[in-house]
Design an enzyme around this catalytic site. Structure first.
Site, mmCIF file in Angstrom:
data_model
loop_
_atom_site.group_PDB
_atom_site.id
_atom_site.type_symbol
_atom_site.label_atom_id
_atom_site.label_comp_id
_atom_site.label_asym_id
_atom_site.label_seq_id
_atom_site.Cartn_x
_atom_site.Cartn_y
_atom_site.Cartn_z
ATOM 1 N N LEU A 512 11.012 -0.880 -8.064
ATOM 2 C CA LEU A 512 10.396 -1.995 -8.786
ATOM 3 C C LEU A 512 8.940 -1.700 -9.092
ATOM 4 O O LEU A 512 8.383 -2.168 -10.062
ATOM 5 C CB LEU A 512 10.464 -3.273 -7.934
ATOM 6 C CG LEU A 512 11.841 -3.884 -7.727
ATOM 7 C CD1 LEU A 512 11.774 -4.994 -6.699
ATOM 8 C CD2 LEU A 512 12.378 -4.415 -9.043
ATOM 9 N N GLY A 516 0.772 -1.804 -2.053
ATOM 10 C CA GLY A 516 -0.388 -1.209 -1.417
ATOM 11 C C GLY A 516 -0.044 0.026 -0.603
ATOM 12 O O GLY A 516 -0.682 1.057 -0.740
ATOM 13 N N PHE A 517 0.993 -0.043 0.216
ATOM 14 C CA PHE A 517 1.232 1.073 1.123
ATOM 15 C C PHE A 517 2.513 1.829 0.847
ATOM 16 O O PHE A 517 2.904 2.682 1.630
ATOM 17 C CB PHE A 517 1.210 0.602 2.585
ATOM 18 C CG PHE A 517 2.149 -0.522 2.878
ATOM 19 C CD1 PHE A 517 3.498 -0.293 3.050
ATOM 20 C CD2 PHE A 517 1.684 -1.827 2.982
ATOM 21 C CE1 PHE A 517 4.370 -1.312 3.324
ATOM 22 C CE2 PHE A 517 2.554 -2.857 3.266
ATOM 23 C CZ PHE A 517 3.894 -2.612 3.435
ATOM 24 N N GLY A 518 3.157 1.514 -0.270
ATOM 25 C CA GLY A 518 4.352 2.285 -0.544
ATOM 26 C C GLY A 518 5.187 1.693 -1.657
ATOM 27 O O GLY A 518 4.858 0.640 -2.216
ATOM 28 N N PRO A 519 6.279 2.392 -2.008
ATOM 29 C CA PRO A 519 7.126 1.942 -3.104
ATOM 30 C C PRO A 519 7.923 0.689 -2.742
ATOM 31 O O PRO A 519 8.207 0.450 -1.573
ATOM 32 C CB PRO A 519 8.070 3.130 -3.326
ATOM 33 C CG PRO A 519 8.083 3.853 -2.028
ATOM 34 C CD PRO A 519 6.753 3.627 -1.379
ATOM 35 N N LYS A 534 9.989 -3.022 0.718
ATOM 36 C CA LYS A 534 8.775 -2.207 0.608
ATOM 37 C C LYS A 534 8.725 -1.236 1.773
ATOM 38 O O LYS A 534 8.749 -1.632 2.929
ATOM 39 C CB LYS A 534 7.541 -3.114 0.591
ATOM 40 C CG LYS A 534 6.256 -2.369 0.345
ATOM 41 C CD LYS A 534 5.256 -3.195 -0.465
ATOM 42 C CE LYS A 534 4.245 -3.903 0.381
ATOM 43 N NZ LYS A 534 3.234 -4.611 -0.397
ATOM 44 N N ASP A 633 -7.802 -8.074 -2.972
ATOM 45 C CA ASP A 633 -7.196 -7.267 -4.032
ATOM 46 C C ASP A 633 -6.335 -8.128 -4.949
ATOM 47 O O ASP A 633 -5.176 -7.842 -5.200
ATOM 48 C CB ASP A 633 -6.366 -6.139 -3.420
ATOM 49 C CG ASP A 633 -6.077 -5.047 -4.451
ATOM 50 O OD1 ASP A 633 -5.128 -4.273 -4.241
ATOM 51 O OD2 ASP A 633 -6.773 -4.986 -5.467
#
Ligand SMILES: *[C@@H]1O[C@H](CO)[C@@H](O)[C@H](O)[C@H]1NC(C)=O
Ligand SMILES: *[C@@H]1O[C@H](CO)[C@@H](O)[C@H](O)[C@H]1NC(C)=O
Ligand SMILES: *[C@@H]1O[C@H](CO)[C@@H](O)[C@H](O)[C@H]1NC(C)=O
Ligand SMILES: *[C@@H]1O[C@H](CO)[C@@H](O)[C@H](O)[C@H]1NC(C)=O
Ligand SMILES: *[C@@H]1O[C@H](CO)[C@@H](O)[C@H](O)[C@H]1NC(C)=O
Ligand SMILES: *[C@@H]1O[C@H](CO)[C@@H](O)[C@H](O)[C@H]1NC(C)=O
Ligand SMILES: *[C@@H]1O[C@H](CO)[C@@H](O)[C@H](O)[C@H]1NC(C)=O
Ligand SMILES: *[C@@H]1O[C@H](CO)[C@@H](O)[C@H](O)[C@H]1NC(C)=O
Length: 825
Positions: A512, A516-519, A534, A633
């Site tokens: 998708l 921030g820390f990964g796919p 995630k 963010d």
């Protein structure tokens, strides 16, 4: 003609011009005094020395009745005083003069007195003068003694120099009385004034003598029940003073403006905004919760809840049927009677304190509780550092929950109220434990069978026994980062196998986006439920820290406008979080991609509601959740849209949690996305709630424009998105900034207003930016008049060359490089 002559002459002789001008000045100079024997006939007027105020006859809109009044010389519709308010003249044959007995009188066409100053002491040589302050005075010419003045006989308006007062010895009040309606200045049913008799000084609006609105106690600085002053938004709305004779005075703040009560009972403060040549207006009551006693005795009103009324803890509706019908006036009654010696207190935060507070000076809060416990008639207390303790004895009425500012109110409750909760909790615990035990036994049996059949070793995920990752006290959470074990709290645990199957082994096609820390992958569970998965990626440097951060933050939060965590998976090296799936993906996908079918749904109303939704989510983070969180963010790719396009803020990997008294932080590691970062954060690493407000401002402008801030450059104007918004708005052409497909004259006012709100949020100095609470009030029109934004720092950039010939655009792209790891999706 005369203009032409003047122009001609101007070239020839300056002296002549000066002469002509001085004649003109003499002609325009009117007299500000009225002496005995002089009659001023309608429509003649007298004007104060500096031409500020005028005395003369006027007609309100939609009537031919004539009234003698004082108004601004520049705008006759702002009437600040009316003489014959209840005895109108039916035609314009009226006159005003000084009678033989030395009274100022208003006469009708037949020389009958319709209004008089009614002085009994006669004077030798009286004169009447209209002053620049707006005061009309009747004085003895010889001695200069003031015999009568309009400031002591106010109607519905209070200007500088006037006071409302109450004498605490006699109870005598000076009140303002609103007009009957806009066409009739007669004495209406609403009055305004101060009440100083019940212990504290409060400003009131009464309707036929019954309270209609209440400011809350004056604490020497502010009124505790006016939310805006609690935020420090309104410079103290007023001053309260006293004299030795026991008079308490309320006067308007030293601004160019006025305080008035209008015919529908609003207390209105108008301040003249000289820069924009208009009035800045604030009016109370602002909403239904501000209306006195909305929820009856022992009820509490919260505008953020629906229905707005609820009973205080330990109380139940006095009349269940009426309450259910939305008739709250009967209020609530106590469930368990107090037993005096054996009671406890329930703390309510962020409250407008009830009416009838009895103050007692005190420096320490603990003293309030001790004293209240020691007096059986004390049913509640609160502490304010200026007032000291406040106690309540008979009833608690007009209590309101502000939600983010306000007093702590401690309500006395029978000890059994607290016991019953404990008991209930115990039952729940026993129930849960029993259920858990049953399930464990069943699972054990099932497991036993499986093991037996497969004969293979089973992998115990051992998540449940994982060590405590963080400890919680009421204000702060301490991250124990060194611990390898991760506990995702009470959230359901998923096995890696299930997630791998749901996402087709984390297949590219299911991707998708990147958080921030990964796919992030789309997954479908065996039961058909769609989820977003995630996965912490191995190459993400700060990944682990952000993962932990996200778990900590999101597991504590629950709000309609925040994305919901469904569960997690922690197995060996795998760290995965599972969220609700958002079919409309992220805001940037919908908003910035013209080919996205969802974009068509984003009409103005939808966009406005998305803006408000994001705002509510941020408010919850900043003020209303148990923790105070700065997201750090905020950007369109971190706002997800559900099937109804309700926005949900996501990605808390960079969020920071603040303890009780901290309000800003500083970091060397600047995370976030350029284009959305407030200048003070991007440049110096200082962040606060106001840096989130900045990002929100950029979001607002992007949503209106339908273009990304960092990718938007208007070639002709060399402006950034913000600069473009600023330019068009300040030139009065805000509508041109709005995305063409939604721009419409019908909604222009709202759109331009929204641009202005966005610009207020992106101001360079954090202190200039409104709090998120205020932004929401502006969006919902609780705050009607908006301040003028200052020119934003980034108003000019784009392809304008600076001295070294490099472009600001390059600066942008280099920043984007630096932060690209973090700028996902
Ligand atoms: C105003 O009127 C008073 C008497 O009515 C007169 O003495 C005074 O000179 C007048 N002032 C001006 C500026 O015309
Ligand atoms: C005056 O009358 C007009 C037409 O009836 C109405 O629209 C307007 O609101 C009225 N103005 C006031 C101040 O009542
Ligand atoms: C009212 O009084 C003025 C001055 O005393 C006089 O000139 C006028 O005729 C009177 N008008 C009537 C209707 O009596
Ligand atoms: C003056 O006295 C009359 C008669 O007593 C009364 O009707 C009127 O309201 C009084 N006017 C003022 C301004 O007090
Ligand atoms: C204002 O009030 C007067 C009497 O109180 C009434 O006759 C009139 O119709 C009202 N006007 C409006 C515009 O409501
Ligand atoms: C009184 O002021 C309030 C708030 O500004 C406004 O909503 C209301 O319409 C006003 N009432 C009248 C009669 O002008
Ligand atoms: C609310 O309840 C009170 C008391 O039961 C009743 O007198 C009043 O008429 C009710 N109000 C409405 C609007 O129903
Ligand atoms: C207890 O509180 C009531 C109401 O505030 C007050 O009137 C009374 O004097 C107090 N009694 C004592 C002993 O302080």
């Amino acid at each position: 003609m005369s203009l032409k002559i003047t122009q001609l002459v101007a070239h020839k002789s300056i002296l002549l011009v000066l002469f002509l001008q001085s004649i003109a000045l003499c002609l325009s100079l009117e007299n500000d005094t009225l002496s005995a024997g002089v009659v001023i006939k309608d429509p003649e007027t007298i004007v104060s020395a500096k031409q500020v105020h005028k005395l003369g006859f006027f007609s309100p809109p939609n009537t031919t009745n004539r009234y003698l009044g004082i108004f601004f010389a520049s705008s006759e519709e702002t009437v600040i005083w009316v003489a014959n308010r209840d005895t109108p003249l039916r035609d314009s044959s009226g006159a005003v003069t000084l009678s033989r007995d030395g009274n100022l009188v208003v006469l009708d066409g037949t020389n009958q007195t319709v209004w008089s100053t009614n002085l009994t002491t006669s004077s030798v040589n009286p004169v009447v003068q209209i002053l620049d302050t707006g005061n009309l005075i009747l004085r003895e010419e010889g001695s200069g003694d003031t015999l009568w003045e309009s400031f002591s006989h106010p109607t519905d308006v209070m200007v500088q120099g006037m006071t409302l007062s109450q004498n605490v010895k006699t109870g005598k009040q000076v009140l303002l009385t609103a007009w009957k309606n806009a066409s009739d200045p007669g004495m209406g049913s609403f009055t305004g004034g101060i009440d100083a008799m019940s212990g504290t000084v409060q400003l009131f609006t009464w309707n036929d003598g019954r309270p209609h609105w209440r400011s809350g106690p004056w604490n020497g600085q502010i009124f505790l029940g006016i939310k805006e002053t609690l935020y420090g938004y309104l410079d103290a709305i007023t001053q309260v003073n006293s004299d030795s004779a026991g008079n308490i005075f309320f006067s308007p703040p030293p601004i160019d403006g006025l305080v008035m009560w209008n015919s529908s009972g609003s207390a209105i403060r108008k301040a003249w905004n000289n820069m924009e040549k208009r009035w800045d207006v604030v009016a109370y009551p602002k909403n239904e919760c501000d209306v006195y006693g909305k929820c009856g005795p022992f009820g509490s009103c919260s505008i953020m809840q629906s229905p707005v009324c609820s009973c205080l803890r330990g109380f139940e509706p006095a009349n269940e049927d009426e309450w259910g019908r939305g008739n709250w006036t009967n209020g609530c009654r106590r469930r368990n009677q107090l037993r005096c010696g054996d009671d406890g207190f329930d703390r309510l935060r962020y409250m407008k304190v009830p009416d009838f507070a009895k103050p007692l000076p005190s420096r320490v809060q603990d003293e309030c509780q001790t004293r209240c416990l020691g007096n059986c008639s004390c049913i509640a207390y609160a502490f304010d550092s200026y007032i000291g303790c406040m106690f309540w004895s008979n009833t608690l009425i007009d209590t309101q929950e502000f939600g983010s500012v306000g007093a702590n109110l401690y309500i006395r409750l029978s000890a059994s109220e607290f016991d019953s909760h404990k008991e209930r909790k115990l039952y729940i615990i026993i129930g849960v434990a029993a259920g858990f035990a049953c399930m464990s036994i069943m699972m054990f049996i099932a497991w036993w069978f499986i093991v037996k059949r497969k004969g293979s070793k089973s992998q115990d995920s051992s998540i449940l026994e994982a060590g405590q990752m963080f400890t919680t006290d009421s204000t702060a959470i301490v991250l124990k980062n060194e611990s390898k074990e991760v506990n995702i709290g009470d959230f359901p645990k998923f096995t890696f196998e299930i997630l791998a199957n749901a996402t087709n082994q984390f297949h590219e096609d299911n991707l998708l986006g990147r958080g921030g820390f990964g796919p992030v992958y789309k997954g479908i569970l065996a039961n058909g439920k769609e989820i977003a998965v995630k996965r912490l990626s191995a190459e993400s440097g700060q990944g682990m820290q952000e993962f932990m951060n996200e778990v900590i933050v999101i597991s504590k939060l629950q709000h309609r406008n925040l994305v919901k965590l469904l569960g997690g998976c922690v197995e060996k090296e795998e760290k995965i979080l599972i969220y609700e799936y958002m079919p409309n993906k992220s805001l940037d996908a919908c908003l910035f991609d013209p080919t996205n079918p969802t974009k068509k749904l984003l009409d103005w109303y939808m966009r406005y509601s998305i803006i408000q939704g994001i705002g509510r989510g941020i408010l919850y983070l900043h003020k209303d959740s148990r923790l105070r969180i700065i997201h750090r963010d905020l950007k369109p790719s971190n706002v997800l849209l559900d099937q109804d396009c309700n926005p949900k803020i996501s990605d808390f990997g960079m969020a920071r949690i603040f303890g009780g008294n901290e309000d800003h932080g500083r970091t060397a590691r600047i995370v976030g996305t350029y284009g959305y970062m407030a200048p003070e954060y991007g440049m110096e690493g200082r962040f606060s709630e106001k840096s989130d407000v900045y990002s929100f401002g950029v979001l607002i402008l992007e949503i209106i424009k339908g273009k990304k801030n960092t990718h938007y450059f208007n070639d002709e104007l060399s402006l950034s998105l913000i600069g473009c918004a600023w330019k068009m708005w300040s030139e009065g052409d805000g509508l041109s900034f709005v995305e063409e497909s939604i721009a419409s004259r019908e909604t222009e006012e709202e759109m331009v207003r929204c641009i202005q709100i966005g610009l207020l949020c992106v101001q360079g100095y954090p202190k200039d930016r409104p709090s998120i609470e205020m932004v929401l009030s502006m969006l919902s029109r609780d705050i009607v008049e908006l301040a003028a934004p200052k020119q934003p720092v980034f108003a000019e950039n784009g392809s304008t060359k600076d001295s070294n010939g490099s472009t600001h655009q390059n600066v942008y792209s280099s920043y984007e490089l630096t932060h690209s790891v973090l700028d996902g999706r």
